[in-house]
Every structure is written in structure tokens, then in C-alpha cells.
Design an enzyme around this catalytic site. Sequence first.
Site, PDB file in Angstrom:
ATOM      1  N   GLU A 465     -18.002  15.816 -10.568  1.00 47.64           N
ATOM      2  CA  GLU A 465     -19.227  15.551 -11.699  1.00 47.64           C
ATOM      3  C   GLU A 465     -18.373  16.515 -12.958  1.00 47.64           C
ATOM      4  OE1 GLU A 465     -22.393  16.431  -9.326  1.00 47.64           O
ATOM      5  OE2 GLU A 465     -22.320  15.033  -8.568  1.00 47.64           O
ATOM      6  N   GLU A 542     -18.351  11.760  -2.689  1.00 45.59           N
ATOM      7  CA  GLU A 542     -19.784  13.111  -2.433  1.00 45.59           C
ATOM      8  C   GLU A 542     -21.007  12.245  -1.813  1.00 45.59           C
ATOM      9  OE1 GLU A 542     -20.126  16.493  -4.700  1.00 45.59           O
ATOM     10  OE2 GLU A 542     -21.906  16.255  -4.108  1.00 45.59           O
TER      11      GLU A 542
END
Length: 849
Positions: A465, A542
Site C-alpha cells: 500500500e 491482502e
Amino acid sequence: MTTVPVNTISEFRSITSFLPNGWCLTSHANEFSVGETSTDRTVVISPFRFAPVEMTTAHEPRTRKSFNMGWKFFLGDEPGAKSPAFTDSKWRKLTLPHDWSIEGKFDEKNPAKPEGGGLPTGIGWYRKEFIAPANFQSRLITVEFDGVYKNSEVWINGKYLGKRPYGYSSFSYEIGKYLKAGKNIIAVKVDNSAQPDSRWYSGSGIYRNVWLTSTAKIAVAKWGTSVRADFVKANAKDVHYPDPHAIVEINTKIINETGRIQSADVIEKIYDPNGKLVSNLTYNVKKLGKEQDMSTKLFDLKNPMLWSVENPNQYKLVTQILQNGKIIDSYETKFGIRSFNFDAAKGFSLNGKPMKIYGVCLHHDLGALGAAVNVRAMERQLEIMKEMGVNAIRTAHNPPAPEFLDLCDRMGFLVMDEAFDMWAKKKTKNDYHLNFPEWHKRDLEDMVLRDRNHPSIILWSIGNEIREQFDSTGIALTKELVSIVKNLDTSRPVISALTETDSTKNFIYQAKALDIYGLNYNHKKYADFQENYPGVKFLATETTSGLQTRGFYDTADTIRRWPRDGKTKFVEGNKEWSASSYDNVSAYWGSTHEETWAAAKKYDHVSGLFVWTGFDYLGEPLPYPWPARSSYFGIVDLAGFPKDSYYMYQSEWTNKPVLHILPHWNWEQGKSIEVWAYYNNADEVELYLNGKSLGKKIKQNDDLHVLWNVNFEPGTLKAISRKNGKEVLVREVKTAGAPAKIELIADRKNIKADGKDLSFITVRILDENGNVVPNADNLVDFKVEGSGFIAGVDNGFQASLEPFKANYRKAFHGLCLAILQSTEKSGNIKLTATSNGLSSSSITINTEK
Ligand code: GAL
């Protein structure tokens, strides 16, 4: 008489092993007692009976010894400690690995904040006095740190060796040139004071192993072998290679620190998983310079024993360097033979067989043990994951301890090895973005060099991220990081865990350098991924972020998102600081376990998923503020006790028969309770309350569980799963009475007397009929006798502020945990657990050398 100094037990053993048969030490040997390291211990030997150690060691192949014992520690800054003259006599003695944060007190005011686990950080110093290894002048002596969190700086005899900011990198220093005969001092400063830093609990200190390596001046370089072993299927049409076989490609780097060009012979030997020599090649290097890559050597192995998740077979390469017929170095590299593929339409396959990646993300902390590496604690975590059906681990969001990867190789887990949680743009004020510009190349290269021979690793992740997704600087950085990896290893795809799903706005994706699209969350985008990204390979890097507290049930029948949206930070804390185990709560960016798995399972193009997370971890206590201090995301709690969703996965990801019912059966009379059952290998489940059938249920369509609404009455709830009318499994939950006694259950009753091994003791609070009391929170006191001690206690409650290093713990929903650690003395460890008003209990663990 000659006096030979010994520093460690293994040095002692290596000296005694030189003695010819029938000769012995004349005295003092028994003074060297196990578990103690002292620099002034000596073994006294007779001069004429002993070939001087010095004559043999100059040409002796490498030794690599633990450098964990005999350290002194001071919590605080002590700049003078770098000097050899400094007196550390008042400092605490300890054995590494060590994490000082986990020993501290929880406090909301600790600078790491609840997000970092709410424990103290700061500055700490370590010092160790040691005797230089034999013949150090003619050898290369290297001190290797597997990981220090963070900003370590190292001095040897007052001479500065360097610093290493990133707390997850392994690094080393050659110290031979600074050593002197007799006593030497190494000093390490660790600075984790600049907070906030990590978004999760990092730990502080020399929390991984330290090694001392001695080699000849001509030796295989550190991480100097690269073995690429691809499996090729049988192909009858190939006249040269009709059989299944493996192409093993070996690249070896050799260093020569003698200061002159030399020649040497090199032998590369390959041993199969049974230890049989299967290939052997000798070559000569005529002009060996300072640092030299050997040309690529190719081996063809017929009918190899493949590495897989079910049969993790490992081969071994032994690289030997010889001069004048004498072996001067011997270096072992384990590897595995396998092939794998990601396909844009069909997903992942291993050794030609389709296989979905059933993964979990794991942070590195070991619960009550903190970040301090312990192989048994990591192995236990992986055993619990394996039992659930997990076949892959994402090392979120940093390179793990080397032993963790060894375990994955040995136990059969695929690994996504991740480098960073941020690049140049920060996530917190003092995180790695400050070091990224200067260090990212070195840190990323070192991860790949260190880890590239592990068969378990199938993916290199360059980041999680990363903020540069949203910024045009992401393009150049992505290209640079991918090329750093590919320069060292082209055998694995490079990925990054992305969140921006609009490809036109995602600059990491725009770089067009990644091999696979790794998407975090956004499970509703799986369905039309192929249409939106034709031909692009896809992995859910994820998922989920479900929120659960073991043993807590709140039967609201709608799914809740906590927090609700980006503007809301916390939920209104319920008075229990808990989240329901019915799998009906998740973060707003995530989804429940069932929502996610139902989506991922449907599409072949979804190569697999990594659920956030396998275990609860310290820090990031979302959705609650203080006193919450550890995460709610785990499928298993911090103490290692499974929450209910564990069995949903087990019913889907394994073939073993599963039937699990929830919740417990202690409620108010007449209250309407949802009873859920996860099951597999059966056509139906029938539920009974006190012998009366409440009906049969069958999963429909995408269902992952069945449920009944039951008006509570005390007694026995019983579920039976059946296939073709035949009973498969029976499960019962009974209404428990008042707490009456304690039960202790050890995960292992025989452990090694090596000062490291652990026995995890589950403590259960039972009523007089032996039922676990589901809401029992009795305070349990522990007493330990014999050859062990309590390494930590826990109960899995995310908002408990009791210390982990203690000889007491309150039960939480009927359970708590005591972790026993062996000493180096074999014998018994007796643990006695007592609690006011309950009958006590004890258990004995055997420890053996
Ligand atoms: C993700 C992040 C993880 C963790 C998780 C919590 O976005 O990658 O590190 O913070 O959220 O839900």
C-alpha cells in the site's frame, strides 16, 4: 601446560574434538558449565599431548557459531559505552535474542502509542566481551546480525563499524582486522526512540540471532551461492531429455582477501533429500581476484524429488574450495526443486498442478514473547496455520527472520517475501521513509541475496500500500525497485500490494514493470477483473480485516463495519472492548471472512488470497482506542487460541472432516441465540437441544455455514453431521456451571534442554463436570520448579494491560496461557497453577539434551 581460552560451549567442543583418540583434557574441563559464558574460563591441557590448535585452524573450513551468549544490556543512552575502557559491571547480563519493549509496562503515554503496541521504546546499549577466535590474524572473522530494531551502530574495540537503520535487514561486519589476542569488546547502540515509527509493534533491541563466522581468506562470499532449480516435466518427444528432470543452475561468488591473485579448485556437490550424493563437479579457478563470480554451472537431475507443500523435499549443495588438495572452505546451501506458474485465467499452479493460494499475512511478533526470535514459537504458529489449511504466508510488511523461511521450506508453506511498508513517502513521522533514499537499494538487494535460495519463496513484494501509487514519482521508483530485484533473481515474479483500483490513477501499475497485479481488499472487483485487465495475472495480496475477540458473541444480525468510514476513527467502545466472533464485523475497507472467501473461491483467475491476518498481533488495535493495544484481525488470538472462523477455513481448505458449532451455551433463559455450524465432508447437519431435534440444515449455494435460531434453555446442544445418512462427526456444547478447577494441557511434554525450547501450556477453567466455563476470568497464579522458567503469559484479550512477563494471568473467556522455556540443564519443569476458590493443578514437562 598450555592454556587455551574458550568462550562458548561449541568452542570447547571443537577444541576437545581435536584430541586424538584416547587422549584427554588433564583438568578444569568440567568447570565450564552449561549456560554460562565467561571470557576467563580456560581449558588447561598438556603441551605434548595436543597438536597446537593454531596449526590446524588456519586452513580449517568455516565455522559459524552462535554469538548470542554473554551480553550485557543497559536501557538508556550511554555514549561512553562504545569505548573498551567503559565499565559495564552494573549492566544486566542476558542472552540474545532480546526485545526490551516486551518487558515493559503498557502505558497510553508510551511514544509508540497503542498503534505501536503501547509499550516502551527508547535507546538501549549492548556490550559483549569475548576472546578472539583462534588464529584470527590469518582468517576472516565476521559478526552477523540477523536483525536489530532499529538504527543499530556497532563498535569493535572502540572502532566504529557502521550503522544499519532498517530494523528488518540482516547485516554483517568483518572484524578480524580490529581484533587482538585476548579480550575484545563489541558494543551495539540501538535507537528506537524516534516515535511514532511503525504502524504495528516492532519490538526494540537485538531481537534476532547473532553469529560469529570464521573462514579462510579465500571463501565463498556471504550469501554467495545462487541455486535456481526448475522442474521440467517428462516430454517423450524430447530426444535428449525424455524423463522428468530438473535443471539446476548454480552461481557461486568467491572472495579472496589474501591480497594476491591465487588459484583454487572448487567442488560443487549436490545431495538429494535422503543425503545421497547425486551430482559432483570440480573446476579450477586459475586467477582468483578479490571478489569473483564463477561462471554458471548447470546440472541436470533426472526424476528429482520435488519440493511441494505436501512433500517439502530439500536438496543440499555443498560448495568446497580447495588449495593444495586441502579443503579451505565448505559452504552449504539448501534448495528445493519445483516449478510454479501464475496464469491470468487459470491462476496459480505448483509443479504443474492447479492450486489456490490459501494464504495469511503475518507480522513478526510472537505474542507474549514479543519480537525476540524463538524458533519453536514460530514453528508453533506455523503448525496452527497448517492445521487450518493455510499453504502460504505473506511476511507483512518486511523481510522475516531467516529461521522463519527455513521453517516454511521445511514445513511446506509458500511465501510472499515483502520488503517495505513505505518508500519515500511516509506513513508515520519517523518511519523508514527517512532512510529510504539512502538505503532502499541496499536493503532490497540484501533481502533478495539472503533469501533467493529458499524454495518456499514464490513472490518478491516491493511494497505494501505504497503512497507513491497516487503520485507520478511511483512510476520511476517502481521500475527501479523491480530492476534491483531482477538483477539478482529472475526466477520469481515481482509484485506490490496495491489499493488503488483505477489503473489510470495507479502510478505503480502505470510503471508496467510488475509481473502480477496484487490487490488489497476490494473483493467486489474480483468478478470483472479479467474484463478490466485482460491478460493480467491476479492475486489478492491482502483481504478481509475481520474483527473478532475469541469467545465473545454479539448476535446483531447485520454485518457491521468498524469504523464505519474514513471520517470515523473509532467505534463507540462497547464495554467489553471486544468484537463478535460470529464473523459479522470488519473494517470498512475490508469484508468478513465469509464474504471474502466466497468471492475468492469463485474465480479461477484469483490465484489466491492472503487473509489479514493469521494471528492477532501487537499494535494496531483498530477499531478501539486505549486500553486496546493489539489487533482484532487474527483468525487466531495472540495467545494462539483459534477464534471460530478458523474452522470455517478448515472446513474449506482441508479435506479432514470438520464440524464446529458456536457459540458457547451459557445464556439467559429464553434468549434467542443463533447457533452456527461450519462443516464439510457431509450432506447435512442436525442440531439437538437436550435430545430434541431442532432440524437438519444443508448449506445452499455460496453458504459457508448453516444456522438455527434457538431459544436458550440450559443443557446440551448437540450437532451431528451425516453423509449418505451415516454419522460423520458429533459435537456437543454444554451449559457450564460455576468455575471449580483448573486444567493444564501442554502442547509438548518433552522438550529440548537447550535454553530455548518451549512448552505452551493451555490453562482451562472448568466447572465440576469438566466443561470450560465460557466467561471465566479467574486470576491464575503460576509457580515453576526445576529446569525451566516462564517466558511469557497471555490470554488473548486485546485490551488486557497485564504484563506478558509475569507469573500470573487472568483467564479470558475461560482460557489463558503460560509459556515454559527450558534451561540448558536437563530434568523436569513442574508448573503449578492456583486460583482462589478453585482446585489447583500441576503438570510436569521433561527436558532432555
Ligand atoms: C491494510 C494494511 C495492513 C493493516 C490493515 C488493517 O490496509 O496493509 O498493514 O493496516 O490494513 O486492516
